[in-house]
Design a protein around this motif. Structure first.
Motif, PDB file in Angstrom:
ATOM      1  N   SER A 198       0.845  -1.196   0.000  1.00 25.39           N
ATOM      2  CA  SER A 198       0.000   0.000   0.000  1.00 25.39           C
ATOM      3  C   SER A 198       0.884   1.251   0.000  1.00 25.39           C
ATOM      4  O   SER A 198       2.038   1.198   0.406  1.00 25.39           O
ATOM      5  N   THR A 201       3.062   2.654   2.888  1.00 23.20           N
ATOM      6  CA  THR A 201       4.435   2.201   3.111  1.00 23.20           C
ATOM      7  C   THR A 201       5.418   3.371   3.072  1.00 23.20           C
ATOM      8  O   THR A 201       6.416   3.393   3.783  1.00 23.20           O
ATOM      9  N   GLY A 231      -2.827  -2.560  13.400  1.00 25.42           N
ATOM     10  CA  GLY A 231      -3.574  -1.937  12.292  1.00 25.42           C
ATOM     11  C   GLY A 231      -2.758  -2.062  11.026  1.00 25.42           C
ATOM     12  O   GLY A 231      -2.440  -1.071  10.361  1.00 25.42           O
ATOM     13  N   GLY A 235      -0.654  -3.845   4.636  1.00 27.27           N
ATOM     14  CA  GLY A 235       0.683  -4.336   4.956  1.00 27.27           C
ATOM     15  C   GLY A 235       1.868  -3.471   4.540  1.00 27.27           C
ATOM     16  O   GLY A 235       3.005  -3.942   4.582  1.00 27.27           O
ATOM     17  N   ILE A 251      -1.158  -7.242  13.252  1.00 27.08           N
ATOM     18  CA  ILE A 251      -2.460  -7.352  13.914  1.00 27.08           C
ATOM     19  C   ILE A 251      -3.497  -6.546  13.131  1.00 27.08           C
ATOM     20  O   ILE A 251      -3.366  -5.320  13.004  1.00 27.08           O
TER      21      ILE A 251
HETATM   22  C1  SAM Z   1      -4.595   3.210   7.647  1.00 26.87           C
HETATM   23  S1  SAM Z   1      -4.896   1.512   7.710  1.00 26.87           S
HETATM   24  C2  SAM Z   1      -3.300   0.858   7.938  1.00 26.87           C
HETATM   25  C3  SAM Z   1      -2.461   0.812   6.702  1.00 26.87           C
HETATM   26  C4  SAM Z   1      -1.175   0.097   6.922  1.00 26.87           C
HETATM   27  N1  SAM Z   1      -0.284   0.839   7.806  1.00 26.87           N
HETATM   28  C5  SAM Z   1      -0.435  -0.170   5.647  1.00 26.87           C
HETATM   29  O1  SAM Z   1       0.679   0.335   5.491  1.00 26.87           O
HETATM   30  O2  SAM Z   1      -0.938  -0.885   4.792  1.00 26.87           O
HETATM   31  C6  SAM Z   1      -5.623   1.289   9.242  1.00 26.87           C
HETATM   32  C7  SAM Z   1      -5.874  -0.155   9.634  1.00 26.87           C
HETATM   33  O3  SAM Z   1      -6.148  -0.206  11.025  1.00 26.87           O
HETATM   34  C8  SAM Z   1      -7.017  -1.275  11.239  1.00 26.87           C
HETATM   35  N2  SAM Z   1      -7.634  -1.105  12.577  1.00 26.87           N
HETATM   36  C9  SAM Z   1      -8.426  -0.097  12.987  1.00 26.87           C
HETATM   37  N3  SAM Z   1      -8.767  -0.313  14.294  1.00 26.87           N
HETATM   38  C10 SAM Z   1      -8.156  -1.451  14.665  1.00 26.87           C
HETATM   39  C11 SAM Z   1      -8.108  -2.191  15.889  1.00 26.87           C
HETATM   40  N4  SAM Z   1      -8.750  -1.784  16.980  1.00 26.87           N
HETATM   41  N5  SAM Z   1      -7.379  -3.321  15.911  1.00 26.87           N
HETATM   42  C12 SAM Z   1      -6.680  -3.747  14.820  1.00 26.87           C
HETATM   43  N6  SAM Z   1      -6.703  -3.067  13.640  1.00 26.87           N
HETATM   44  C13 SAM Z   1      -7.420  -1.951  13.573  1.00 26.87           C
HETATM   45  C14 SAM Z   1      -7.988  -1.230  10.079  1.00 26.87           C
HETATM   46  O4  SAM Z   1      -8.562  -2.490   9.866  1.00 26.87           O
HETATM   47  C15 SAM Z   1      -7.070  -0.788   8.933  1.00 26.87           C
HETATM   48  O5  SAM Z   1      -6.632  -1.913   8.187  1.00 26.87           O
END
Ligand code: SAM
Length: 368
Positions: A198, A201, A231, A235, A251
């Motif tokens: 994504s 990154t 979150g 990935g 996670i």
């Molecule tokens: C902005 S995205 C992350 C993108 C990721 N950093 C990447 O580089 O691909 C936010 C993510 O946080 C997850 N999320 C939100 N609340 C969460 C929680 N309480 N526990 C685990 N994941 C959570 C969502 O499912 C979402 O996939």
């Protein structure tokens, strides 16, 4: 401000500071800049126009460049991409010969420069100047050399930054090595690799480069170390760690990109990032969950305080109007939680790849 003896050799006087930022964040930069200038004892006033993508501080009196530069590091202000002492503003630049008045202003300042960077604010209008900036750099350097104001690569001399606020206005600024952002306009050019999962990154890639020292990168990003990504899906952040050889527990209830799982270094756990805990301490916890910033601040501080991780990089979403107030609330939460754990390092920055959010690095000083 306390001058150091070697720096007194630079004759340059400056008249304030210029900060670049993302358009729409001028208010935050103006507030930070005012507070910073008050702290270092420079009196004057801020000029900020919404959407201009830069903010200036104009000092009531001339200030010694070396003294100011000593205190002035672009990392100091959260919302600035670049922070530079300025020494001249040249208005009404003629379209056919912008070099002559710029060279005259540089000569008048009585300072020689060792390198040259041409920049614009990050607005659609100003960016139209970026082609011109590329073409104009070499001819301007030649003219500065001819006028005795430039000696390429000379040790101990500052860099000259010419910032075109618009087609007919140039701000002349100066920086000492290591004090200004390395990249023109404070914009790092990072390439997005398809397997990284994504575009997010790039945020972690920039954070690793901007928020960590070289020693911290060497110590903390070694193959075989363990990391947790809260979150994580799809990935992009996990990939930054796995591709450096770290073993990552990711996670998220959402799906991970197959290319990230294909690194063979990732375990995907479908769980809640606020309640999941590792069985053993890990080197890193990174966190990009979309949540209230105060909840994220409390979570990262708790991981550090309890020794669950040694270091953390985290993103604070700031969709609210009073962004600086929200940031200060987060800082207070972290400080309160860590008060009995010893001194800590907390660095916060509005990265180029951040939108309505900032990214932070936190570690106890003994393990920073
Ligand atoms: C902005 S995205 C992350 C993108 C990721 N950093 C990447 O580089 O691909 C936010 C993510 O946080 C997850 N999320 C939100 N609340 C969460 C929680 N309480 N526990 C685990 N994941 C959570 C969502 O499912 C979402 O996939």
């Amino acid at each position: 401000m306390h001058p150091s003896p070697t720096q007194n050799r630079l004759p340059l006087s400056v008249y304030g500071l210029l900060a670049l930022c993302r358009a729409g964040f001028e208010k935050e930069v103006a507030t930070e800049l005012e507070a910073f200038c008050a702290e270092i004892g420079m009196s004057g006033f801020v000029r900020a126009q919404p959407g201009q993508a830069f903010v200036t501080f104009e000092s009531h009196e001339a200030v010694d460049f070396a003294e100011l530069a000593e205190h002035c590091d672009w990392r100091t202000l959260i919302f600035a991409r670049q922070l530079l002492p300025w020494f001249a503003r040249v208005d009404n630049l003629p379209e056919r010969d912008r070099a002559t008045p710029i060279v005259a202003a540089a000569r008048e300042a009585g300072q020689r420069f060792a390198s040259l960077m041409l920049e614009t604010p990050d607005t659609d209008e100003a960016k139209q100047q970026s082609g011109f900036c590329r073409r104009f750099t070499a001819p301007l350097q030649r003219e500065l050399e001819k006028a005795g104001a430039f000696r390429e690569g000379a040790k101990g001399l500052p860099e000259l930054h010419v910032l075109f606020g618009d087609a007919s206005t140039a701000w002349l600024c100066a920086s000492l090595p290591g004090r200004a952002a390395l990249w023109p306009m404070g914009i790092p050019r990072l390439r997005m690799l398809r397997e990284a999962g994504s575009r997010s990154t790039l945020k972690l890639a920039e954070a690793i480069f901007t928020l960590l020292t070289e020693e911290e990168r060497n110590a903390g990003l070694r193959a075989g170390l363990r990391a947790v990504d809260l979150g994580a899906a799809p990935g992009g952040w996990t990939w930054q760690l796995a591709h450096r050889g770290l073993r990552v527990t990711s996670i998220d209830n959402g799906p991970m990109a197959p290319s990230v799982m294909a690194t063979g270094l990732v375990e995907h756990v479908r769980a809640d990032g606020f309640t999941w805990r590792p069985q053993r301490p890990v080197e890193w916890m990174v966190c990009d969950m979309v949540e209230q910033p105060t909840r994220i601040a409390a979570l990262v501080a708790d991981w550090i305080a309890t020794g669950r991780c040694r270091r953390t990089i985290f993103n604070l979403k700031l969709p609210m109007k009073k962004r600086l107030d929200a940031v200060e609330q987060c800082r207070a939460i972290i400080t309160k939680r860590l008060v009995n754990e010893g001194p800590f390092v907390l660095r916060l920055k509005h990265l180029y790849h951040d939108r309505e959010e900032i990214t932070g690095y936190l570690a106890l000083r003994k393990s920073a």
